[in-house]
Design a protein around this motif. Structure first.
Motif, PDB file in Angstrom:
ATOM      1  N   ASN A   1      19.967  21.284 -45.793  1.00  0.00           N
ATOM      2  CA  ASN A   1      20.174  20.124 -46.677  1.00  0.00           C
ATOM      3  C   ASN A   1      19.560  20.372 -48.048  1.00  0.00           C
ATOM      4  O   ASN A   1      18.416  20.803 -48.157  1.00  0.00           O
TER       5      ASN A   1
ATOM      6  N   SER B   1      29.176  17.993 -42.023  1.00  0.00           N
ATOM      7  CA  SER B   1      27.758  17.656 -42.000  1.00  0.00           C
ATOM      8  C   SER B   1      27.514  16.827 -40.751  1.00  0.00           C
ATOM      9  O   SER B   1      28.469  16.409 -40.081  1.00  0.00           O
TER      10      SER B   1
ATOM     11  N   ASN C   1      24.017  15.413 -47.921  1.00  0.00           N
ATOM     12  CA  ASN C   1      23.884  16.671 -47.173  1.00  0.00           C
ATOM     13  C   ASN C   1      25.216  17.391 -47.074  1.00  0.00           C
ATOM     14  O   ASN C   1      26.244  16.785 -46.757  1.00  0.00           O
TER      15      ASN C   1
ATOM     16  N   GLN D   1      19.847   8.402 -46.865  1.00  0.00           N
ATOM     17  CA  GLN D   1      19.533   9.807 -46.600  1.00  0.00           C
ATOM     18  C   GLN D   1      18.110  10.184 -47.000  1.00  0.00           C
ATOM     19  O   GLN D   1      17.409  10.865 -46.263  1.00  0.00           O
TER      20      GLN D   1
ATOM     21  N   SER E   1      14.191  17.885 -50.622  1.00  0.00           N
ATOM     22  CA  SER E   1      14.960  17.356 -49.501  1.00  0.00           C
ATOM     23  C   SER E   1      13.995  16.572 -48.633  1.00  0.00           C
ATOM     24  O   SER E   1      12.783  16.627 -48.838  1.00  0.00           O
TER      25      SER E   1
END
Lengths: 351, 351
Positions: free
Chosen positions: A89, A326, B89, B148, B326
């Motif tokens: 990621n 993903s 992602n 996310q 990330s």
């Protein structure tokens, strides 16, 4: 206006950018497989001395680039740009590698097609006169990929026979506008020079496959589309190439690709293979073979690069293949978009 | 050999690729902010009729590209390649957009620096003669990014004052080798033409900030490094530009950037602003301002593009800024690598 494009999707590099250095770095399991003799570095253990798998992968990528640079004979400050990507990621392995190297950086994402995406963009930058020397790379790690895309290793889940094994591997290459920095040439070694002559940028092909354990089947149509487009654009036949090598279709995807090519009237069985098939022995229990950005990266940087340097392969077509899914897209019921980019490398270039 | 590079990090596009179409598409909140009049499409509600936020974002990106294409006057089959990226992602928004458009695709990842990364690579491809027409784009969505990178929206967490608000926005542009397809020019409208003259590719700068709610501070040093490098490479002073615009440093990052530039002897306060500062009004309670790939994408595709077409801005420098973290890198205690790429756009080009 479009002096460097032939046909619909193929770029032509008239100045023939060179590959003057390469390094293939792989993990323990890959180092016990049939391609072991071609790899420059085989890790004793896959943590590579780091506390997390992500840091291990980033270190692998960094080392493969630094060792490719060392092999080429160039210094770090001669590199204009790094082009790199990986599966993690936000391409974490590449970002932390580029932070440590402190060279201008453009991150790319093409899943397992990353190696040829990096090579394509690097060749454009050199051929167009925007850079003299470019580092290109890609990496993957079994343990980072399993944790992110599937299940924690500790879970010990069963893998279906169609599943592929993400390669713990990194490949780095030094692309250069000339051979002035090429240590092997300067030392007067009897080596061939490698030139990148063409790149074919792929379209996404999605045939509706939703099973993340059927990656080879999901990517094979994209690989075949790019191969056919490359041959049409360049006017070449498959036998022009000593080797046509897809990225990581694995055993199932390779069979599908051969069938699809055959259906299109193209016979490739003698000079066609797949990096995912080559990487592991059937006895290593990886089921359908290897995958991951590092798979085509290490096979090309290790095996193909060396065989071309020795003059045993004159013309190679590498088609790295990516499955652009993903975890979220899978959870939302989306099918898997496949993509493939091809790069043609030759030793029969300008002198 | 390096005919198109000036200084250490700056590429020069001697054929001056044109921007012949642009479309800025934003969400509800962005459409109620101070820049609303510049946006081409404002969504009535941020789901955009889709069942998941990720599909909403992908549709936004696709529509911004298709509407930019429509505005330019070109047809889809005249586009050689799409260059695009986003924060999700495996750049899911871009991949599914490119699947639907069925045009050769190269995915890029530079976090919120994606718009200028796409513009840089697109300009190289056109200027070098590898493509005649390129679609470039970038997107972000508040709801995909929150889920996310932070916490589910339903969690209702408090945001610290230094936090920025990920823009629900997409920007698409059509880059072209000439004005043959430019509808506005063909229709004889009194518009200026936009040319991309230079791009400066940034290095990663990491000053050790680990707080993901301090993105502006993490990215400001990278932005300043790229601005200084751009000015040094081109021999320009800040007053060459009518506007110097960083991507998404927000209020805190903008102040840091002004301080750092001032410390380097560069006064920019009159002609310097930040897309994240411009996007929202203080009353909209976004704390330190906007962020996300879509932030600089929509401000440039909306505001700057239109003002340049009208002749009110002659020279603009856009520096999209990315924080290459990330969730995993944060959890593993890593600091935030910042990066910034600059693109110089002018209406004073070849005739």
């Amino acid at each position: 206006m479009m002096k460097n494009k032939v046909g619909k999707q193929t770029l032509q590099f008239s100045s023939m950018p060179r590959i003057i250095g390469a390094h293939a770095l792989v993990g323990e399991k890959e180092g016990k497989g049939p391609m072991a003799k071609w790899f420059d570095t085989i890790l004793e253990e896959d943590t590579y001395g780091e506390k997390t798998w992500e840091k291990s992968e980033s270190k692998m990528l960094k080392q493969s680039l630094l060792l490719a640079l060392q092999q080429s004979g160039l210094e770090k400050d001669q590199i204009d740009i790094i082009l790199s990507g990986d599966l993690i990621n936000q391409i974490m392995s590449s970002s932390y590698m580029a932070r440590d190297l402190a060279i201008p950086f453009l991150g790319v994402y093409g899943a397992c097609s990353t190696m040829t995406e990096s090579m394509t963009l690097g060749s454009i930058m050199i051929d167009g006169g925007y850079a003299a020397n470019v580092l290109v790379g890609a990496s993957s790690h079994y343990c980072t990929a399993e944790r992110q895309f599937r299940l924690p290793l500790e879970h010990g889940n069963h893998r279906p026979p169609s599943a592929q094994w993400t390669a713990t591997a990194a490949g780095g290459m030094v692309l250069s506008a000339n051979n002035k920095g090429d240590k092997a040439v300067k030392q007067g070694k009897e080596v061939k020079e490698l030139y990148i002559s063409h790149a074919t940028v792929g379209k996404i092909i999605d045939t509706g496959i939703k099973d993340a354990n059927q990656m080879g089947a999901a990517m094979a149509p994209a690989a075949v589309d790019t191969i056919i487009r490359h041959l049409t654009d360049t006017g070449r036949t498959p036998d022009f190439y000593d080797i046509i090598l897809t990225g990581d279709l694995g055993h199932i995807g390779k069979d599908i690709a051969i069938d699809l090519l055959s259906g299109a009237g193209l016979q490739v069985s003698n000079n066609y293979d797949d990096c995912g098939v080559l990487l592991f022995d059937k006895k290593q229990d990886t089921h359908s073979g290897g995958s991951g950005c590092g798979c085509s990266a290490c096979i090309f940087s290790g095996y193909i690069y060396k065989e071309m340097r020795l003059g045993k392969i004159k013309n190679a077509l590498l088609i790295s293949t990516g499955a652009l899914l993903s975890t979220i897209s899978s959870q939302q019921g989306e099918s898997i978009p496949g993509i493939a980019h091809a790069v043609a490398v030759t030793t029969e270039g300008v002198s």
